[in-house]
Design an enzyme around this catalytic site. Structure first.
Site, PDB file in Angstrom:
ATOM      1  N   ARG A  75     -12.382   8.591  -2.752  1.00 15.63           N
ATOM      2  CA  ARG A  75     -11.268   9.264  -2.138  1.00 15.63           C
ATOM      3  C   ARG A  75     -10.523   9.929  -2.661  1.00 15.63           C
ATOM      4  NH1 ARG A  75      -7.363   6.086   1.809  1.00 15.63           N
ATOM      5  NH2 ARG A  75      -6.303   7.671   2.818  1.00 15.63           N
ATOM      6  N   GLU A 104      -8.017   1.964   1.810  1.00 17.74           N
ATOM      7  CA  GLU A 104      -7.137   1.618   0.794  1.00 17.74           C
ATOM      8  C   GLU A 104      -7.716  -0.301   0.962  1.00 17.74           C
ATOM      9  OE1 GLU A 104      -3.774   2.888   0.972  1.00 17.74           O
ATOM     10  OE2 GLU A 104      -4.404   5.278   1.649  1.00 17.74           O
ATOM     11  N   ASN A 132      -6.711   0.885   6.458  1.00 16.99           N
ATOM     12  CA  ASN A 132      -6.056   0.571   4.972  1.00 16.99           C
ATOM     13  C   ASN A 132      -5.650  -0.784   5.167  1.00 16.99           C
ATOM     14  OD1 ASN A 132      -6.877   2.914   4.925  1.00 16.99           O
ATOM     15  ND2 ASN A 132      -4.466   3.704   5.277  1.00 16.99           N
ATOM     16  N   GLU A 146      -2.544   6.698   7.808  1.00 13.61           N
ATOM     17  CA  GLU A 146      -1.751   5.765   8.133  1.00 13.61           C
ATOM     18  C   GLU A 146      -0.482   6.471   8.849  1.00 13.61           C
ATOM     19  OE1 GLU A 146      -0.083   4.033   4.785  1.00 13.61           O
ATOM     20  OE2 GLU A 146      -1.977   3.541   4.107  1.00 13.61           O
ATOM     21  N   TYR A 193      -3.851  -4.514   3.540  1.00 11.03           N
ATOM     22  CA  TYR A 193      -2.707  -5.216   2.199  1.00 11.03           C
ATOM     23  C   TYR A 193      -2.518  -6.342   1.931  1.00 11.03           C
ATOM     24  CZ  TYR A 193      -2.985  -0.323   0.378  1.00 11.03           C
ATOM     25  OH  TYR A 193      -2.984   0.922  -0.853  1.00 11.03           O
ATOM     26  N   HIS A 233      -2.502  13.370   3.762  1.00  8.09           N
ATOM     27  CA  HIS A 233      -1.772  12.387   2.889  1.00  8.09           C
ATOM     28  C   HIS A 233      -0.525  12.984   3.095  1.00  8.09           C
ATOM     29  CE1 HIS A 233      -3.536   8.456   0.858  1.00  8.09           C
ATOM     30  NE2 HIS A 233      -1.745   8.367   1.043  1.00  8.09           N
TER      31      HIS A 233
HETATM   32  O1  IFM Z   1       0.310   4.523  -2.124  1.00  4.13           O
HETATM   33  C1  IFM Z   1       0.250   3.834  -0.608  1.00  4.13           C
HETATM   34  C2  IFM Z   1      -0.910   5.197  -0.768  1.00  4.13           C
HETATM   35  O2  IFM Z   1      -0.110   6.223  -0.069  1.00  4.13           O
HETATM   36  C3  IFM Z   1      -0.698   4.656   1.445  1.00  4.13           C
HETATM   37  N1  IFM Z   1      -0.941   4.261   1.584  1.00  4.13           N
HETATM   38  C4  IFM Z   1      -0.033   2.709   0.707  1.00  4.13           C
HETATM   39  C5  IFM Z   1      -0.409   2.459  -0.493  1.00  4.13           C
HETATM   40  C6  IFM Z   1       0.959   1.957  -1.021  1.00  4.13           C
HETATM   41  O3  IFM Z   1       1.820   1.262  -0.848  1.00  4.13           O
END
Ligand code: IFM
Length: 447
Positions: free
Chosen positions: A77, A348, A290, A165, A292, A120
């Site tokens: 991606r 992500e 995404n 995002e 985390y 992005h």
């Molecule tokens: O690096 C970023 C990415 O550009 C968008 N999502 C979170 C990642 C980590 O912070």
């Protein structure tokens, strides 16, 4: 976990974005994006770093894609730099088209599925000069750009992500001012969001109208969704703050996209015109998630939003966030039960491990392996529960420019020496390559 949990055609991938890796900031007719401009602002980025050169992927793309192949990736991606394709308003640049065409062709040759993100975060500067996403005119520019790129690559690329995002774009860019364009006007956030969503819906319609018959096309959008908790669940004000945060991170996007309505407090704004919501609700083929971490939310009357995210407790997994792999299950399970979503891609998931004392430790990144492994166990759980997850993308393939943090945070499966541009596959990269291969051979290796 059974070896058959991940389907054979599961998209095992890694992700990057243009500004974070390419460099070549003004090569081959490219003009400034808002990130080029923001990085020049004193104090905006740690150590005054910029993406001018980044990891020089603009020149080193061949060796980078070879690395993707060596890591057994089934999908890659990446994002397109809008000002490389439209360096001026309404003016296209073939050199930009040719650059990404080479990337797409090489990926196809390597049997790696190319997945394109159209936006992005690197909005052309000339559009920010008109007010950026706060100006409704930019919606039309995005649709023109998306349509043009789609037309060029539609015979080769199946997966398309319109925006990455939007919460980050609107909040960090227009309210907190810590991302480009660096604006601190919280009142603009709902309008910016609306224009991002509208541009998404209209772009989907336009792309669909040109869909080729010979190649299946799947179009979606990528949202950042964290697991959200009140910092102190005994305190009503923290619970209220957590609910507000969740409404802004989840409902503000998911409801218009999948239910065709805004949450009540965001409805009836004068910038929402008749027909907009129907356009935003244009059906997508998949949702990109995404994930985390989790956020603990504390009420904070000094903040414009009424809350703040509590700093994570020190942990060995990340220098930025809490380690909470259960969250990927909780978040996706929840949205899957609440909304009708045909397909979900984890677009992500990754960690910037705590800073190492030596280059050797940086490459022997056992914590990152543990991070990925624990998240994949949760993804397997979701699949077992019948959630239609069709891919997992580690963020990021390479160490790269981490926005306001500059080059300090290293998320990569591949380490980059920023002085020499030498790439070294980290232990986590080798681990993931083996894991993908073992899945291919149907050997159970997570548990
Ligand atoms: O690096 C970023 C990415 O550009 C968008 N999502 C979170 C990642 C980590 O912070």
């Amino acid at each position: 976990m059974k070896n058959s949990v991940f389907p054979n055609n599961f998209l095992w991938g890694a992700a990057t974005s243009a500004y974070q890796i390419e460099g070549g900031a003004s090569l081959d007719n490219k003009t400034d994006s808002i990130w080029d401009v923001f990085c020049r602002k004193k104090g905006a980025i740690a150590n005054e770093e910029t993406g001018d050169i980044a990891i020089d992927h603009y020149h080193l793309w061949e060796q980078d894609l070879k690395i993707a192949k060596d890591l057994n990736l089934k999908a890659y991606r990446f994002s397109i730099s809008w000002p490389r394709i439209f360096p001026e308003r309404k003016k296209q640049n073939m050199k930009g088209i040719e650059f990404y065409e080479k990337i797409i062709d090489t990926l196809i040759q390597y049997k790696i599925e190319p997945i394109i993100t159209l936006f992005h975060w690197d909005l052309p500067k000339y559009l920010q000069d008109l007010g950026g996403w706060a100006n409704r005119d930019v919606v039309e520019d995005f649709v023109e750009y998306a349509t043009y790129v789609f037309d060029k690559y539609k015979g080769k690329v199946k997966y398309w992500i319109t925006h990455n995002e939007p919460w980050v774009v609107a909040n960090l860019g227009y309210a907190y001012g810590v991302h480009a364009p660096g604006i601190i006007s919280p009142e603009l956030v709902p309008k910016v969001n609306h224009h991002l969503l509208l541009s998404h819906g209209l772009a989907v319609q336009s792309m669909r109208s040109m869909q080729p018959s010979q190649v299946e096309t799947k179009i979606g959008i990528g949202l950042n969704l964290a697991a959200i908790f009140p910092a102190n669940s005994q305190l009503e004000k923290d619970r209220t703050a957590a609910n507000k945060f969740k409404l802004e991170m989840y409902d503000q996007y998911l409801q218009p996209l999948f239910k065709g309505k805004y949450p009540p407090n965001l409805d009836n704004k004068d910038f929402i015109r008749a027909g907009d919501i129907e356009d935003i609700k244009t059906p997508v083929d998949f949702l990109g998630v995404n994930y985390y971490t989790k956020h603990n939310i504390q009420s904070d009357s000094n903040s414009y939003s009424g809350y703040k995210v509590v700093e994570p407790s020190p942990n060995s997994f990340s220098s930025m966030w809490d380690f909470y792999p259960e969250g990927i299950f909780e978040v996706i399970n929840e949205i899957h039960s609440e909304y009708t979503i045909k397909e979900i891609l984890i677009t992500e998931n990754g960690t910037a491990c705590n800073h190492k004392t030596s280059a050797n430790e940086e490459v022997n990144d056992n914590q990152r392996i543990k991070y990925i492994e624990e998240h994949l166990k949760q993804v397997a759980r979701l699949i077992c529960e019948g959630v239609p997850i069709s891919g997992y993308f580690y963020w990021s393939l390479f160490d790269n420019f981490e926005w306001a943090f500059g080059y300090d945070k290293r998320f990569g499966l591949v380490s980059v020496d920023y002085l020499t541009q030498k790439r070294t596959i980290k232990k986590s990269g080798e681990w993931l390559a083996q894991f993908i291969e073992s899945k291919r051979r149907k050997i159970n290796s997570v548990t």
